[in-house]
Each structure stands twice: as C-alpha cells, then as structure tokens.
Write an enzyme that holds these catalytic residues in place. Sequence first.
Site, PDB file in Angstrom:
ATOM      1  CG  ASN A  35      -0.324   0.169   2.518  1.00  0.00           C
ATOM      2  OD1 ASN A  35       0.896   0.313   2.605  1.00  0.00           O
ATOM      3  ND2 ASN A  35      -1.118   0.129   3.574  1.00  0.00           N
ATOM      4  CG  ASP A  53      -4.685  -0.955   2.926  1.00  0.00           C
ATOM      5  OD1 ASP A  53      -4.267   0.185   3.169  1.00  0.00           O
ATOM      6  OD2 ASP A  53      -4.849  -1.828   3.808  1.00  0.00           O
ATOM      7  CG  PHE A  75       8.336  -9.343   3.805  1.00  0.00           C
ATOM      8  CD1 PHE A  75       9.430  -9.732   4.560  1.00  0.00           C
ATOM      9  CD2 PHE A  75       8.093 -10.005   2.604  1.00  0.00           C
ATOM     10  CE1 PHE A  75      10.267 -10.757   4.138  1.00  0.00           C
ATOM     11  CE2 PHE A  75       8.920 -11.037   2.171  1.00  0.00           C
ATOM     12  CZ  PHE A  75      10.007 -11.410   2.942  1.00  0.00           C
ATOM     13  CB  ALA A  76       2.506  -5.859   4.175  1.00  0.00           C
ATOM     14  CE1 TYR A 143       5.842  -5.847  14.544  1.00  0.00           C
ATOM     15  CE2 TYR A 143       7.527  -6.219  16.212  1.00  0.00           C
ATOM     16  CZ  TYR A 143       7.070  -6.359  14.917  1.00  0.00           C
ATOM     17  OH  TYR A 143       7.847  -7.015  13.987  1.00  0.00           O
ATOM     18  CG  LEU A 192      22.192   1.101  17.421  1.00  0.00           C
ATOM     19  CD1 LEU A 192      22.165   2.388  18.227  1.00  0.00           C
ATOM     20  CD2 LEU A 192      22.729  -0.057  18.264  1.00  0.00           C
ATOM     21  NE  ARG A 230      17.362  -5.298  21.731  1.00  0.00           N
ATOM     22  CZ  ARG A 230      17.417  -5.227  23.058  1.00  0.00           C
ATOM     23  NH1 ARG A 230      18.319  -5.918  23.723  1.00  0.00           N
ATOM     24  NH2 ARG A 230      16.559  -4.477  23.728  1.00  0.00           N
ATOM     25  NE  ARG A 293      13.917   1.755  22.404  1.00  0.00           N
ATOM     26  CZ  ARG A 293      14.231   1.351  21.173  1.00  0.00           C
ATOM     27  NH1 ARG A 293      14.346   2.241  20.205  1.00  0.00           N
ATOM     28  NH2 ARG A 293      14.426   0.084  20.911  1.00  0.00           N
ATOM     29  N   GLY A 295      10.499  -0.824  27.856  1.00  0.00           N
ATOM     30  CA  GLY A 295      10.264  -2.112  27.199  1.00  0.00           C
ATOM     31  C   GLY A 295      11.475  -2.720  26.524  1.00  0.00           C
TER      32      GLY A 295
HETATM   33  N1  UDP Z   1      19.028   2.158  20.537  1.00  0.00           N
HETATM   34  C1  UDP Z   1      19.712   3.257  21.040  1.00  0.00           C
HETATM   35  N2  UDP Z   1      19.569   4.452  20.381  1.00  0.00           N
HETATM   36  C2  UDP Z   1      18.787   4.612  19.278  1.00  0.00           C
HETATM   37  C3  UDP Z   1      18.112   3.481  18.768  1.00  0.00           C
HETATM   38  C4  UDP Z   1      18.255   2.270  19.427  1.00  0.00           C
HETATM   39  O1  UDP Z   1      20.400   3.161  22.042  1.00  0.00           O
HETATM   40  O2  UDP Z   1      18.686   5.723  18.762  1.00  0.00           O
HETATM   41  C5  UDP Z   1      19.181   0.855  21.206  1.00  0.00           C
HETATM   42  C6  UDP Z   1      17.882   0.261  21.664  1.00  0.00           C
HETATM   43  O3  UDP Z   1      17.569   0.706  22.969  1.00  0.00           O
HETATM   44  C7  UDP Z   1      18.192  -1.220  21.606  1.00  0.00           C
HETATM   45  C8  UDP Z   1      19.175  -1.339  20.446  1.00  0.00           C
HETATM   46  O4  UDP Z   1      19.707  -0.029  20.262  1.00  0.00           O
HETATM   47  O5  UDP Z   1      18.861  -1.645  22.767  1.00  0.00           O
HETATM   48  C9  UDP Z   1      18.537  -1.783  19.148  1.00  0.00           C
HETATM   49  O6  UDP Z   1      17.411  -0.953  18.921  1.00  0.00           O
HETATM   50  P1  UDP Z   1      16.596  -0.986  17.555  1.00  0.00           P
HETATM   51  O7  UDP Z   1      15.528   0.078  17.697  1.00  0.00           O
HETATM   52  O8  UDP Z   1      17.534  -0.883  16.411  1.00  0.00           O
HETATM   53  O9  UDP Z   1      15.953  -2.422  17.509  1.00  0.00           O
HETATM   54  P2  UDP Z   1      15.042  -3.189  18.600  1.00  0.00           P
HETATM   55  O10 UDP Z   1      15.995  -4.060  19.381  1.00  0.00           O
HETATM   56  O11 UDP Z   1      14.336  -2.161  19.448  1.00  0.00           O
HETATM   57  O12 UDP Z   1      14.126  -3.989  17.743  1.00  0.00           O
END
Ligand code: UDP
Length: 349
Positions: A35, A53, A75-76, A143, A192, A230, A293, A295
Amino acid sequence: MITDTVLVVGGAGYIGSHMVLALRDAGYSVVVFDNLSRGFPDAVGPAPLVVGDLRSPVDLDACFAAHRVALVMHFAALAYVGESVTEPELYYQNNVVGTINLLTAMRKHGVMRLVFSSTCATYGEPDQVPIDEMHPQRPINPYGRTKLMIEQALVDYATAYGLQSVSLRYFNAAGCDPQCRAGERHDPETHLIPLVLAEALRMQEGGDPRDSRLQVFGTDFPTKDGSCIRDYIHVRDLCAAHLRAAERLLANEALGAEFYNLANGAGFSVLEVIAACREVTGQAVEYQALPRRAGDPAVLVGNARRAAAVLGWRAEIAELPEIIRTAWEWVDLRSGGSSVFGPDAGDGK
Ligand code: UDP
C-alpha cells in the site's frame, strides 16, 4: 527452470525489497502487493507492483485474480514498538485484520502456502538467552501481540484448512544488499545502525561532533558495558532463509505450521555497534547517554539451531563490521558516494 510466482506482500519495504531481489536472483517470478504507506515504489525494482491495502478484501481479490500465485511471503506489517503502544488500533487493523484478510483471499484462490515474517518480540522479556523456539511467548507490547496472534491463527488454519506456513521469527534485521541494489529506509528512522550511520555521514560532511543527535538508551543494564545487547542478522541472510522456507513449502504437501528463529547467535552491545561503525566509517561518532527506553530487555540473543537443522540455513554475514559495511555503502551511495566508492565508482560494485 522455476516458474512459480511468489507474491511478496510488503515488497516495497526494507526486508521485502531485499526479498524481491533474492527471489529474482533465484529465478522466481515475483509480484509485489504493497500500500506504499511505509515503503517506497522505487524499492520494488522491475517486479510488477500491485498497489493495494491488506485491509481491503477487494484489493486482495483483484490481485489474486490477476496473478497465478504459488506462494505468498508476507512482510507488510507495521513494526514500531512505540507506535504500537500509542496507536494499537492501527496495529490490530493492519497486522491482524489485514493478515486474516490475506489468508481469506489465499484460501478463496486456492493459494495454500505462506512464509510469514514473525519476530523475537513474540517472546517478550526472556527467561534465558539464547532464546530458542520452545521459550514461552509472552509479548510485552501490542506489536509483538499482533505477530503472536497470527502465529496462533496459522496453527488453526493449518489444522482446519490445510494452509501450510512457515513463520520466521527475526531478531534484529540489519545491513543492506551487498551490491547496493536495495537498502534500509524508514521514515522516521528509529533503528540503531542507520541512526549511527546517519551521524557518521553528518561527520563526514563536516559536522561538529558536539552536535551529535545520536542517543544511547540506557548505559546501566547488567551487561558488560552497561548498554543493551542485541542479535543483528543480515537482511541477505534473512532472505536466504525465506528461500529455504519457500522451497520446503513447495516440496511438501503437509507441513502444517512451522516456526523458526532467524538469528546470528552472537550478541553485540549498543556501544560495540557504535565502535564498529566508527571503525567502518572512519568517523568520530559521538553520542549522548540517555535513560533506558521503555520495554527494552537487556539482552536478546537467538538460538537458530532449528533453522540450521531443518532448513539447512545459517547466517553467513555474521561479523558485525561486515554487516555495518554493507549498510554504510548504501548510505554513502545515496548521499553521493563521496568516500566509500569514490567519484568514479558508479554502480559497478
Ligand atoms: N538504541 C539506542 N539508540 C537509538 C536506537 C536504538 O540506544 O537511537 C538501542 C535500543 O535501545 C536497543 C538497540 O539499540 O537496545 C537496538 O534498537 P533498535 O531500535 O535498532 O531495535 P530493537 O531491538 O528495538 O528492535
């Protein structure tokens, strides 16, 4: 000669556009349904694009009526955790109602094979790492819940209707097509690696390191350097796993619903990612340390042994600098290619 047509739903997005390339490289005929709410039409390349859509059964019906589809890759989805918390309706409509509409259209047109993009976000806060597929699934945000709901529906659809599916639970997708034919573009960008590389690009263009907008969310986690760990998995490896899943679905009549982690198996901290980006780009990237952040689990690392054993798949671009290099080449190329390729490199890479 492979003549099956694969419908790539969400083929204009980051992973979907790489999948279109991988399918075409492997000799499949490809049709994209998207979409364009988050994707980009130029990301689809020469594959036919049906703009439609998932929330519209009419759009889906028209697409399946116009193309002889053997298998669907889906993938959408909307995939911002934060947005899913503030706008859950959007997520349940797109990711759940939209996917159920897709399954309805597939059944109506006799298309009974699906590769579904799932996520490690279905596990929630891990009891232990590395996380394997038997780990309890307790998502901690809308999500992750939308993805888990579809995984559960796929089990029921396999039992009742014989719809065959492979769900692939991605860890952190990263990197870009090593030939720079596709890349990672999100608007807004929250991931990131692209954010660190945007900062590296700003530095390359003469920016002041004191103006860095790069933020590190949490430096007090119980990890070796205090930042989150990660599992970064290269997008080309993700696509290779989808090809294996498609082959498995096309070769077997009664798979049911299967689930696999797609992970690198190695964890890298946020600070290690920044250090690797400095090394790859040669830029003195600075950052600001911020509180955690909401969660974000401290460590998310996946165990992909099931995918290795059954699909014969493993991550090939597994080294962090190599993953980042492919992403940097794409960023650099889009910015005019001043340093990575040099002025005369053209697209001959
Ligand atoms: N992160 C960060 N700064 C940013 C974006 C992400 O420190 O501007 C950290 C985020 O808290 C996580 C890791 O980088 O620990 C990977 O985040 P991303 O959003 O890339 O993927 P996620 O693990 O949330 O799916």
